[in-house]
Design an enzyme around this catalytic site. Structure first.
Site, mmCIF file in Angstrom:
data_model
loop_
_atom_site.group_PDB
_atom_site.id
_atom_site.type_symbol
_atom_site.label_atom_id
_atom_site.label_comp_id
_atom_site.label_asym_id
_atom_site.label_seq_id
_atom_site.Cartn_x
_atom_site.Cartn_y
_atom_site.Cartn_z
ATOM 1 N N GLU A 1 -12.777 3.694 5.255
ATOM 2 C CA GLU A 1 -12.810 3.047 6.744
ATOM 3 C C GLU A 1 -14.092 3.385 7.399
ATOM 4 O OE1 GLU A 1 -8.230 3.624 8.031
ATOM 5 O OE2 GLU A 1 -9.225 5.465 7.492
ATOM 6 N N PHE B 1 -7.588 2.440 11.653
ATOM 7 C CA PHE B 1 -6.380 2.632 12.231
ATOM 8 C C PHE B 1 -6.625 3.386 13.590
ATOM 9 C CE2 PHE B 1 -2.502 5.493 12.181
ATOM 10 C CZ PHE B 1 -1.687 4.646 11.689
ATOM 11 N N GLN C 1 0.814 -1.228 0.070
ATOM 12 C CA GLN C 1 0.117 -0.072 -0.014
ATOM 13 C C GLN C 1 0.824 1.306 -0.049
ATOM 14 O OE1 GLN C 1 -2.873 -1.952 3.099
ATOM 15 N NE2 GLN C 1 -3.432 0.189 2.919
ATOM 16 N N ALA D 1 -5.814 5.720 5.405
ATOM 17 C CA ALA D 1 -6.391 6.889 6.021
ATOM 18 C C ALA D 1 -7.753 7.411 5.389
ATOM 19 C CB ALA D 1 -5.515 8.037 6.341
ATOM 20 N N ARG E 1 -4.876 8.060 16.995
ATOM 21 C CA ARG E 1 -6.286 8.251 16.223
ATOM 22 C C ARG E 1 -7.423 7.687 17.038
ATOM 23 N NH1 ARG E 1 -8.522 8.948 11.124
ATOM 24 N NH2 ARG E 1 -6.977 9.841 10.260
ATOM 25 N N GLU F 1 0.595 -1.629 4.720
ATOM 26 C CA GLU F 1 1.037 -0.266 4.464
ATOM 27 C C GLU F 1 2.585 -0.228 5.055
ATOM 28 O OE1 GLU F 1 0.043 4.006 6.750
ATOM 29 O OE2 GLU F 1 -1.276 2.601 6.704
#
Length: 811
Positions: free
Chosen positions: A727, A353, A206, A519, A319, A241
């Protein structure tokens, strides 16, 4: 509307188109990284030497036995690394470690002519270990004080004053599970070195730019000597990622040392035992409500299970803290975050995330406290929604609070909640051993990377003399439909039919220094960059067309591949326009760029506006639960989700459906287990296959599943008025878990506060039912939360919400 948000006439964005690779997917012709092996000559196969102990220092590593295995060419160890022996961005992940940090840690890699020879060679490598104590569970890590990384604290208002003003104070504890990505395509990389010693890596990643960076520093090269390409991924969900970098580096190192292409492809068991998961969390909390059930204060500590290295744990925790409010205003709050260091795989990004973990905590609190306050859970939630002029605990104004209420009202109307609640009450009264429940939950999810620097995107758009267009952009395709949207954006901006546009694979020598496709920002960043490049090209072509049509450039429009001037019947076809521009030596390529404006974030003070906007949604879920077994089925789900003005409605609806199902899997099915005993298998992942790790399937899908996109919801300042979709829908699945809680509570007396483990497997639901039958007393078996809520349930059952509050607060 701004230029970025405004849509032209007859735009291709907004059309419900199928995925650009749909036909290739269903016919099996779509190529993935490992498919390229069969098109590559003289490939060597890499196989990991895994050590099946959770923690220990290597005292001897003997590779000679492997070299005696027929077909084995080389064994890669730390001594072979010409650059930096590290595969992480935090420099805490040795590519070839001298200390084993988790059960299944790879300490060397065998290269061989065949995969079977490599496997046999890996089995022949001899490793001696000085075993060390291993911390496996999150609770053990907390007890031992085993932490690493930053420990942020987010504060707003005066927490002590908030609790002093509270009529009801509750305390509790909640631990919930990690989650395996279980993408269909496991980690894979294929590397070769050309005659100029340029390293080319095909990787299922990613984040190609970061893969490039890691490969370069492992090999001791500069980034311009390494090119990384990602054709497409068979799923990523965040698991690709950060974690592909090491596997790509192994392939590149093998190719660099042998001069032959090297393939790394993990089998399913290796992928499950070597790659990180969603972070499991532990939460300790105290919350105060006023007499009307409005939140006055929240004090909580969130502890994430980071595993053995930091990976992305710090931003995940950040987050989580930024999303613990979800849709609710917290006037006084103090939220602390920390990362437990355990001897398990290094946990990493996963769809949402950290946001889902933070939001789950507040939703669990609301579900547990509503009965103690004598309120319907939906009523308690709605009473605490953000309103105009209010800000998040980290200081960002919530500028669209009406969206929270809008999706909530619409989903209740679409689902016929009021009528169905009456039907459910009648059903439950008539069925002592089967109960139904309907729960509604909402979401508010911030869109942008918390690290401001990551909020940039690039693109390279080429127009050829025949009028065909080729797009390169920095985003990667993992099945989510990003490439489809980019094609639509380019066609719309240029004013041409979709068939004129093709998209090239993502690679670092076309668009440099890209951010990860993560994200939920892939379409926002790359779409705006593609639009920027196309606008440059269109501006040049409008000048050419204006000359040909005898008009001003500002009066020329290109629509459906034809240039026309206002008030002029003359027209110029796209292909003719492009050829004319070429003859006139007009540049027909452009590099586009976009940076998200208006963001600022101070990680030290935990204050700022880290998000461009918030995505909103609401879901109503109805479940039916069997009182004898805890088995359940999802009868119906209704969703209303805010994607702004959708770039591609069919893609977006698919993302909402898929995100919801993946969230329901995390919350109800996917029960990850580790051996925490003191035997030789301590730290071993017990759920190593689909036979022991239950994934959502058709049988878990809602019997009726209705998804509606919020209409008239264009987002100012985002590409063509759209909003992110990847997401946020995952958190809509909170509605299923809360419905299960309410159904379990229906087996007991009124006013019972029910603890529910996460994942809420049938076993967990059964123990919640047993607790409800006893009036809320917590059951030891299957217990996943703190005992305080159970004590409150007993108190509330005998004396009402005020008594429950006093029982929990010690008043």
């Amino acid at each position: 509307m701004s230029q970025l948000s405004e849509r032209p006439e007859k735009s291709v964005v907004g059309l419900p188109l199928p995925h650009e690779s749909a036909v290739q997917h269903v016919t099996g012709t779509a190529l993935y990284t490992d498919d390229l092996v069969h098109r590559t000559k003289d490939v060597l196969h890499a196989y990991p030497v895994q050590v099946m102990r959770a923690h220990g220092r290597i005292t001897a590593l003997r590779t000679e036995p492997a070299l005696a295995v027929p077909g084995v060419v080389r064994v890669l160890t730390a001594a072979d690394v010409p650059g930096v022996n590290d595969a992480g961005m935090k420099h805490d992940e040795p590519l070839f470690p001298d200390v084993v940090m988790f059960h299944g840690h790879a300490v060397a890699w065998v290269l061989a002519e065949t995969l079977e020879a490599a496997r046999l060679g890996a089995a022949a490598v001899e490793v001696e270990l000085d075993e060390l104590p291993a911390v496996v569970t999150l609770r053990d890590a907390i007890a031992a004080g085993s932490f690493h990384g930053a420990r942020p604290v987010m504060e707003t208002g005066d927490v002590d004053a908030g609790f002093a003003d509270s009529a009801h104070v509750f305390t509790g504890e909640f631990q919930f599970s990690d989650q395996e990505h279980f993408y269909l395509e496991t980690h894979a990389a294929l590397a070769h070195v050309d005659e100029a010693e340029q390293v080319f890596v095909q990787s299922s990643t990613q984040h190609p730019s970061e893969t490039q960076e890691i490969v370069a520093h492992v090999l001791g090269l500069h980034s311009h000597e390494v090119t990384v390409q990602c054709l497409r991924m068979g799923g990523g969900f965040g698991g690709k990622e950060m974690q592909p970098h090491g596997f790509a580096a192994v392939a590149a190192l093998g190719a660099w040392l042998t001069g032959r292409p090297v393939r790394v492809r993990l089998n399913r068991t290796q992928d499950l035992t070597m790659s990180g998961k969603r972070h499991g969390f532990h939460a300790q909390w105290r919350i105060g409500f006023d007499a009307d059930g409005r939140i006055r204060a929240l004090d909580a500590t969130l502890t994430a299970d980071g595993g053995w290295s930091l990976d992305l744990s710090e931003p995940v925790v950040a987050r989580a803290l930024c999303h613990i409010d979800n849709t609710y205003w917290l006037p006084h709050a103090r939220i602390a975050g920390r990362i437990a260091r355990t001897n398990k795989v290094s946990n990493t990004a996963f769809r949402g995330f950290g946001g889902p973990q933070g939001m789950l905590v507040i939703e669990d609190i609301m579900g547990r406290c509503a009965p103690l306050l004598g309120l319907d859970p939906a009523q308690l939630r709605e009473r605490n929604f953000y309103r105009r002029g209010q800000s998040t605990p980290y200081g960002q104004p919530v500028v669209q609070p009406e969206r929270i209420s809008a999706v909530w009202r619409q989903v209740r109307e679409n689902a016929g909640v009021a009528d169905r609640e009456r039907e459910i009450a009648a059903f439950n009264a008539a069925h002592p051993h089967t109960k139904r429940a309907l729960a509604v939950t909402g979401l508010k999810f911030g869109i942008s990377f918390n690290l401001t620097a990551f909020n940039q995107g690039g693109a390279l758009v080429l127009i050829y003399k025949d009028g065909s267009v080729l797009i390169n952009h920095g985003g990667t395709e993992m099945g989510q439909g990003l490439h489809t949207k980019m094609l639509q954006v380019a066609a719309t901006t240029l004013g041409i039919p979709l068939h004129k546009v093709r998209l090239a694979p993502t690679r670092t020598d076309k668009v440099p220094n890209t951010s990860a496709t993560a994200a939920s920002a892939g379409a926002d960043l790359n779409g705006a960059a593609v639009k920027n490049a196309c606008e440059q090209l269109r501006g040049r072509l409008l000048q050419v067309a204006a000359t040909q049509l005898g008009s001003n450039a500002s009066d020329v429009r290109i629509v459906e591949g034809v240039a026309r001037a206002l008030g002029n019947d003359a027209e110029l076809a796209w292909d003719d326009l492009v050829r004319t521009a070429y003859v006139q030596r007009v540049q027909l390529s452009a590099a586009g760029f976009y940076r998200t404006e208006g963001l600022h974030w101070d990680a030290k003070t935990f204050r700022g506006s880290p998000f461009k906007y918030f995505a909103h949604g609401a879901a109503a879920a109805e479940v039916e639960v069997d009182g004898f077994t805890g088995a359940y089925r999802i009868r119906r789900v209704d969703i209303v989700h805010d994607v702004g003005d959708s770039l591609s409605p069919m893609i977006d609806i698919g993302q909402v459906e898929g995100g919801f199902v993946q969230g329901a899997g995390w919350l109800t099915l996917e029960d990850m287990r580790w051996d925490d005993g003191d035997g030789p298998n301590r730290g071993r992942l017990l759920t190593q296959a689909a036979s022991t790790y239950k994934l959502p399937s058709f049988s878990e899908m809602p019997e009726e599943f209705n998804v509606t996109l919020l209409q008239n919801a264009a987002e100012e300042g985002a590409v063509y008025g759209s909003k992110a979709v990847g997401e946020p829908p995952l958190m809509l699945a909170f509605s299923v878990r809360e419905a299960l809680r309410q159904a379990a509570a229906a087996f007991g007396p009124g006013g019972v506060s029910v603890e529910l483990a996460s994942p809420a497997t049938p076993e967990a639901v059964y123990w919640a039912i047993e607790s409800a039958r006893r009036g809320g007393a917590p059951s030891r078996a299957g217990h996943a939360g703190g005992s305080e809520a159970g004590d409150a349930g007993r108190a509330a059952a005998s004396g009402g919400a005020r008594t429950g509050a006093e029982a929990l607060s010690g008043a």
